[in-house]
Design an enzyme around this catalytic site. Structure first.
Site, PDB file in Angstrom:
ATOM      1  N   HIS A 313       0.849  -1.191   0.000  1.00 21.12           N
ATOM      2  CA  HIS A 313       0.000   0.000   0.000  1.00 21.12           C
ATOM      3  C   HIS A 313       0.878   1.232   0.000  1.00 21.12           C
ATOM      4  O   HIS A 313       1.941   1.227   0.617  1.00 21.12           O
ATOM      5  CB  HIS A 313      -0.911   0.009   1.240  1.00 21.12           C
ATOM      6  CG  HIS A 313      -2.079   0.916   1.083  1.00 21.12           C
ATOM      7  ND1 HIS A 313      -2.009   2.256   1.361  1.00 21.12           N
ATOM      8  CD2 HIS A 313      -3.335   0.677   0.644  1.00 21.12           C
ATOM      9  CE1 HIS A 313      -3.179   2.804   1.112  1.00 21.12           C
ATOM     10  NE2 HIS A 313      -4.002   1.870   0.671  1.00 21.12           N
ATOM     11  N   ASP A 371      -7.932  -5.670   0.329  1.00 22.15           N
ATOM     12  CA  ASP A 371      -8.400  -6.517  -0.763  1.00 22.15           C
ATOM     13  C   ASP A 371      -7.966  -7.969  -0.637  1.00 22.15           C
ATOM     14  O   ASP A 371      -8.440  -8.824  -1.382  1.00 22.15           O
ATOM     15  CB  ASP A 371      -7.907  -5.963  -2.102  1.00 22.15           C
ATOM     16  CG  ASP A 371      -8.556  -4.639  -2.407  1.00 22.15           C
ATOM     17  OD1 ASP A 371      -9.757  -4.517  -2.140  1.00 22.15           O
ATOM     18  OD2 ASP A 371      -7.867  -3.726  -2.888  1.00 22.15           O
TER      19      ASP A 371
HETATM   20  N1  CMC Z   1       3.946  -7.570  -4.871  1.00 22.88           N
HETATM   21  C1  CMC Z   1       5.271  -7.547  -5.081  1.00 22.88           C
HETATM   22  N2  CMC Z   1       6.054  -6.465  -4.926  1.00 22.88           N
HETATM   23  C2  CMC Z   1       5.466  -5.340  -4.551  1.00 22.88           C
HETATM   24  C3  CMC Z   1       4.075  -5.269  -4.303  1.00 22.88           C
HETATM   25  C4  CMC Z   1       3.308  -6.441  -4.479  1.00 22.88           C
HETATM   26  N3  CMC Z   1       1.984  -6.429  -4.268  1.00 22.88           N
HETATM   27  N4  CMC Z   1       3.728  -4.015  -3.944  1.00 22.88           N
HETATM   28  C5  CMC Z   1       4.862  -3.308  -3.958  1.00 22.88           C
HETATM   29  N5  CMC Z   1       5.913  -4.108  -4.316  1.00 22.88           N
HETATM   30  C6  CMC Z   1       7.343  -3.720  -4.391  1.00 22.88           C
HETATM   31  C7  CMC Z   1       7.630  -2.927  -5.652  1.00 22.88           C
HETATM   32  O1  CMC Z   1       8.043  -3.777  -6.690  1.00 22.88           O
HETATM   33  C8  CMC Z   1       8.707  -1.992  -5.169  1.00 22.88           C
HETATM   34  O2  CMC Z   1       9.914  -2.726  -5.103  1.00 22.88           O
HETATM   35  P1  CMC Z   1      11.335  -1.980  -5.388  1.00 22.88           P
HETATM   36  O3  CMC Z   1      11.456  -0.944  -4.315  1.00 22.88           O
HETATM   37  O4  CMC Z   1      12.343  -3.064  -5.316  1.00 22.88           O
HETATM   38  O5  CMC Z   1      11.206  -1.384  -6.773  1.00 22.88           O
HETATM   39  C9  CMC Z   1       8.308  -1.673  -3.733  1.00 22.88           C
HETATM   40  O6  CMC Z   1       7.551  -2.818  -3.302  1.00 22.88           O
HETATM   41  C10 CMC Z   1       7.446  -0.422  -3.589  1.00 22.88           C
HETATM   42  O7  CMC Z   1       6.334  -0.571  -4.453  1.00 22.88           O
HETATM   43  P2  CMC Z   1       5.703   0.611  -5.328  1.00 22.88           P
HETATM   44  O8  CMC Z   1       4.948   0.041  -6.473  1.00 22.88           O
HETATM   45  O9  CMC Z   1       6.770   1.630  -5.614  1.00 22.88           O
HETATM   46  O10 CMC Z   1       4.722   1.222  -4.259  1.00 22.88           O
HETATM   47  P3  CMC Z   1       3.485   2.146  -4.549  1.00 22.88           P
HETATM   48  O11 CMC Z   1       3.219   2.881  -3.291  1.00 22.88           O
HETATM   49  O12 CMC Z   1       3.686   2.945  -5.787  1.00 22.88           O
HETATM   50  O13 CMC Z   1       2.315   1.105  -4.873  1.00 22.88           O
HETATM   51  C11 CMC Z   1       0.502  -0.391  -4.641  1.00 22.88           C
HETATM   52  C12 CMC Z   1       1.344   0.700  -3.965  1.00 22.88           C
HETATM   53  C13 CMC Z   1      -0.747  -0.658  -3.805  1.00 22.88           C
HETATM   54  C14 CMC Z   1       0.037   0.082  -6.043  1.00 22.88           C
HETATM   55  C15 CMC Z   1       1.367  -1.677  -4.768  1.00 22.88           C
HETATM   56  O14 CMC Z   1       1.755  -2.129  -3.491  1.00 22.88           O
HETATM   57  C16 CMC Z   1       0.637  -2.796  -5.534  1.00 22.88           C
HETATM   58  O15 CMC Z   1       0.690  -2.819  -6.770  1.00 22.88           O
HETATM   59  N6  CMC Z   1      -0.029  -3.736  -4.791  1.00 22.88           N
HETATM   60  C17 CMC Z   1      -0.819  -4.762  -5.437  1.00 22.88           C
HETATM   61  C18 CMC Z   1      -2.154  -4.189  -5.854  1.00 22.88           C
HETATM   62  C19 CMC Z   1      -3.077  -3.977  -4.664  1.00 22.88           C
HETATM   63  O16 CMC Z   1      -3.243  -4.864  -3.836  1.00 22.88           O
HETATM   64  N7  CMC Z   1      -3.722  -2.802  -4.629  1.00 22.88           N
HETATM   65  C20 CMC Z   1      -4.729  -2.496  -3.609  1.00 22.88           C
HETATM   66  C21 CMC Z   1      -4.360  -1.364  -2.735  1.00 22.88           C
HETATM   67  S1  CMC Z   1      -5.443  -1.250  -1.311  1.00 22.88           S
HETATM   68  C22 CMC Z   1      -6.993  -0.882  -1.933  1.00 22.88           C
HETATM   69  C23 CMC Z   1      -7.062   0.436  -2.592  1.00 22.88           C
HETATM   70  O17 CMC Z   1      -6.589   1.433  -2.039  1.00 22.88           O
HETATM   71  O18 CMC Z   1      -7.626   0.490  -3.679  1.00 22.88           O
END
Ligand code: CMC
Length: 436
Positions: A313, A371
């Site tokens: 998140h 989720d």
């Molecule tokens: N699985 C694997 N790696 C992950 C995941 C994941 N679900 N989420 C983040 N990472 C890694 C990402 O690859 C990155 O690694 P590195 O620093 O080595 O490049 C690091 O963790 C930080 O991730 P980010 O994508 O830069 O973080 P963000 O804040 O931009 O993204 C997020 C947040 C929710 C989009 C992401 O965690 C994600 O894609 N999660 C899966 C989708 C999900 O479950 N979304 C629902 C969110 S809660 C409900 C809502 O608010 O809608």
């Protein structure tokens, strides 16, 4: 917000004069540096794709402490709201700032309940969609389409219009989601039943048929109500910011909420519940719990493009408090439905256990989000996977409206207009086609 004694000074290595900027404190949470005069004073913008360090507004509605894993609506912890209140209490709270007393609750329930029917013409509008359309495509259209049906509540600058639109949206969203579902499966629409609770009525519109009596199961009713409470608001997330940005142009509330629905659809946001359940089903098909290790290797491999859906998140760097409550509800619903040995639940628990101990997830502070378990609950209730995000949209509508109305009432609000760092071609002349 309060002006802090602290000030920020921005200095430049090229000898340009430094700039002093005011710092403001909220009631809790990080202070903000006021950069509004930065461009005027320096001719420079700030650069912050994804708003990692930018507060786009001040708000009194929802507070998240991502490190602690704390979520408050108007100051009340989500755990207390989820166990002591219902969704309509929560809507009232988000819209008005306080929980309703007994009489206010009675009046509010009555107000919402008496607006649950939609204009009959909407069913013909719905019929224009293909039956195999994704429910989020249908909902985006239906919610936007409300502005073509309810002309007396489209003036966003009129508080009375905003109030009527708010009640209409909260009251009619369940009817629209259920209509989209019934249309998809080829069953007749079921009209709302005012003697039922908000969640009970939604179950009735989803699962009753004209042929037989439908009895609402109180365990499922409570579970659904909890799903609604947990999804009601989440401060300035992507869809809420979309609603604010869209509404900042002065467009009507139905159009602004439709923009929120469209944004929510994406798999990184509300679409994650659907993506998460599809992921669990894929792993189950591959061999289930035995294949968890292999799947996790793919997740950790940056080149695979695979993410553990329902994990991670932007704000929570600890267990999402909603995920804890959802896990509890998941156990209750599975037990009620005689699905204690549900393989997808077991699989989710196995994935969670491995992820919480794995260096990759620990070092990045990736925890289950709301989720991760909500899809399993919804599936057990009988809600089809492609409707999960529609349920999220239904629940988030109250938060979107509260945030939109807060923005309109804020004397500092302006049309949202981000700037850019341009890296494309500089001015050049068009050459005749045969010289290009
Ligand atoms: N699985 C694997 N790696 C992950 C995941 C994941 N679900 N989420 C983040 N990472 C890694 C990402 O690859 C990155 O690694 P590195 O620093 O080595 O490049 C690091 O963790 C930080 O991730 P980010 O994508 O830069 O973080 P963000 O804040 O931009 O993204 C997020 C947040 C929710 C989009 C992401 O965690 C994600 O894609 N999660 C899966 C989708 C999900 O479950 N979304 C629902 C969110 S809660 C409900 C809502 O608010 O809608």
């Amino acid at each position: 917000m309060n002006l802090s004694d602290n000030k920020a000074t921005l200095s430049f290595s090229d000898g340009s004069p430094s700039v002093e900027m005011p710092v403001y404190s909220g009631s809790v949470g990080p202070d903000v540096i006021d950069i509004r005069k930065l461009y005027g004073q320096t001719g420079m913008f700030t650069y912050d794709p994804g708003f990692l360090s930018t507060a786009a507004c001040q708000s009194t509605i929802t507070y998240i402490d991502g490190d602690k894993g704390e979520l408050l609506y108007r100051g009340y912890p989500i755990e207390q709201l989820a166990t002591q209140c219902d969704y309509l209490d929560t809507c009232y709270l988000l819209l008005n700032g306080e929980l309703p007393n007994v009489q206010q609750k009675k009046d509010f329930d009555h107000l919402v309940t008496s607006h649950t029917m939609v204009n009959d013409q909407m069913q013909y509008f719905l019929r224009g969609f293909r039956r195999d359309a994704h429910p989020m495509a249908v909902l985006t259209g239906l919610v936007g389409g409300m502005s073509a049906f309810y002309h007396d509540s489209t003036d966003i600058t009129n508080p009375e219009h905003r109030h009527i639109a708010a009640i209409r949206l909260i009251a009619k969203m369940p009817t629209l989601v259920a209509m989209a579902y019934k249309y998809k499966i080829g069953q007749p629409y079921i009209y709302p039943k005012n003697s039922l609770s908000y969640a009970g009525n939604f179950l009735h519109m989803m699962f009753a048929t004209p042929c037989e009596e439908y009895k609402v199961n109180p365990v499922l009713e409570r579970a659904l109500d909890r799903i609604f409470i947990l999804h009601a608001d989440h401060e300035q997330n992507a869809s809420t910011s979309t609603v604010r940005l869209c509404g900042s142009s002065g467009t009507n509330p139905f159009a602004a909420i439709a923009a929120g629905v469209a944004c929510l659809w994406g798999p990184a946001h509300g679409g994650a519940n659907e993506a998460c359940l599809n992921m669990l089903e894929d792993i189950q098909r591959m061999g289930g719990v035995a294949k968890v290790g292999e799947f996790m290797e793919q997740v950790k491999d940056k080149n695979s493009g695979v993410r553990l859906m329902g994990f991670g998140h932007r704000v929570y760097k600890n267990y999402d408090p909603r995920a804890k409550l959802m896990q509890e509800t998941c156990k209750e619903v599975l037990q009620e439905m005689g699905l204690e040995n549900d393989p997808l639940f077991k699989l989710a628990m196995a994935l969670e256990k491995i992820a919480l101990e794995d260096e990759y997830f620990v070092s990045r502070k990736l925890y289950p989000n709301v989720d991760f378990y909500s899809g399993i609950v919804q599936r057990a209730i009988g809600i089809p996977v492609n409707l999960f995000t529609g349920i999220f949209a239904l629940a988030r509508t109250s938060g979107w409206i509260a945030q939109l109305n807060e923005m309109i009432g804020d004397p500092e609000y302006k049309i949202g207009r981000p700037r850019q760092l341009f890296t494309g071609p500089v001015a050049r002349n068009v050459k005749p086609a045969n010289e290009r």
